[in-house]
Design a protein around this motif. Structure first.
Motif, mmCIF file in Angstrom:
data_model
loop_
_atom_site.group_PDB
_atom_site.id
_atom_site.type_symbol
_atom_site.label_atom_id
_atom_site.label_comp_id
_atom_site.label_asym_id
_atom_site.label_seq_id
_atom_site.Cartn_x
_atom_site.Cartn_y
_atom_site.Cartn_z
ATOM 1 N N ARG B 53 36.548 39.211 35.019
ATOM 2 C CA ARG B 53 35.934 39.547 35.409
ATOM 3 C C ARG B 53 35.122 40.054 34.237
ATOM 4 O O ARG B 53 33.347 40.044 34.335
ATOM 5 N N LYS B 55 34.384 38.627 31.882
ATOM 6 C CA LYS B 55 33.909 37.237 31.046
ATOM 7 C C LYS B 55 32.118 36.900 31.613
ATOM 8 O O LYS B 55 31.415 36.620 31.551
ATOM 9 N N PHE B 56 32.645 37.371 33.287
ATOM 10 C CA PHE B 56 31.475 36.608 34.355
ATOM 11 C C PHE B 56 30.407 37.857 33.566
ATOM 12 O O PHE B 56 28.721 37.843 33.876
ATOM 13 N N SER B 59 28.484 36.791 30.868
ATOM 14 C CA SER B 59 27.999 35.266 31.109
ATOM 15 C C SER B 59 25.997 35.926 32.241
ATOM 16 O O SER B 59 25.007 35.744 31.659
ATOM 17 N N ALA B 60 26.782 36.640 33.104
ATOM 18 C CA ALA B 60 25.746 37.338 33.668
ATOM 19 C C ALA B 60 24.663 37.385 33.083
ATOM 20 O O ALA B 60 23.228 38.087 33.256
#
Lengths: 137, 137
Positions: B53, B55-56, B59-60
């Motif tokens: 989560r 990491k997401f 990235s976003a």
DNA sequence: CTTACATCCGTACTTGGGTACGGAGTCAAC
DNA sequence: GTTGACTCCGTACCCAAGTACGGATGTAAG
């Protein structure tokens, strides 16, 4: 025909590109935008080129670039020694390609979700987090 | 096999995903990340899911999404009523596609510049600003 | 020529996304 | 059972990217 330049005041420039007057002045302080000559105590005039530049800044920001990175990109646009340009371009190109991949995965995941929904599924989950797990170990 | 969860302390989670401990706690305050139960005055344990989560989120962010937008995207991942999910997904999909186009144009412009350079041109300009002029009048 | 509205410029404030600090508690190893 | 490293939590601070303010000056229309 295109000598109809320099007709924009700062206020008209700002509304033309959809930002605040203060934002224009802020970009000037940050050297992202030139400060047009001021005719002896008069009022500065801006060109369509200035407007394009501000629009570029705004677009690049939407793509996740910081003002500092955008400063580099703008230098490329202005022309420079090839070796230096290539160096900068290469760094950004790598970044851009990585972002493209992530965005493509996000696009297809979202599109997939919408399709499932239109099929009539009542409740759905959308494996978005998985979509961006790039860490290929 | 995958019951080997919950082995991460906040410090280990942070180094695993490459952020500061304080950032984890910040995301918890912002409701972007759950706060695992604390065993009576003990220490919280995190899972691989929590790591994914975070990491997401990172990235976003690189793709230009704000933490608020990311909050919406995470809700999609968690599953919800289809009509609501579709609504959110559609908005973001439009955005994502617009960004994809801009990024693609930026990619080809930069790639072009590099090619010109390797051809041996000494000085180059890179019409980057023009590349993002989407305003189809 | 004055009135209304914009520009100019410096300085101060705001918001988003974190970072840093410090005292108290916890846990493992010696 | 104390030492060292880590966690917990609240509060304070920081930087990027603007926004707002306000007094002085410019400028166009009546």
């Amino acid at each position: 025909m295109d000598s109809q330049e320099s007709t924009l005041t700062i206020g008209r420039l700002a509304t033309a590109v959809g930002v605040n007057v203060e934002t224009i002045r802020f970009y000037q302080r940050k050297q992202l935008l030139r400060e047009p000559p001021r005719p002896l105590g008069g009022i500065r005039r801006y060109t369509e080129g200035d407007a394009a530049r501000v629009k570029f800044i705004k677009s690049a920001q939407r793509l996740g670039f910081s003002l500092e990175e955008i400063h580099h990109l703008l230098l490329l646009d202005e022309g420079m020694r090839c070796s230096k340009a290539a160096e900068i371009a290469e760094i950004h190109l790598t970044e851009v390609r990585a972002r493209l991949q992530d965005l493509e995965r996000m696009e297809s995941t979202l599109a997939n979700l919408l399709e499932k929904c239109s099929r009539g599924d009542k409740n759905v989950t959308c494996p978005l987090i998985a979509a961006l797990q790039t860490d290929v170990e």
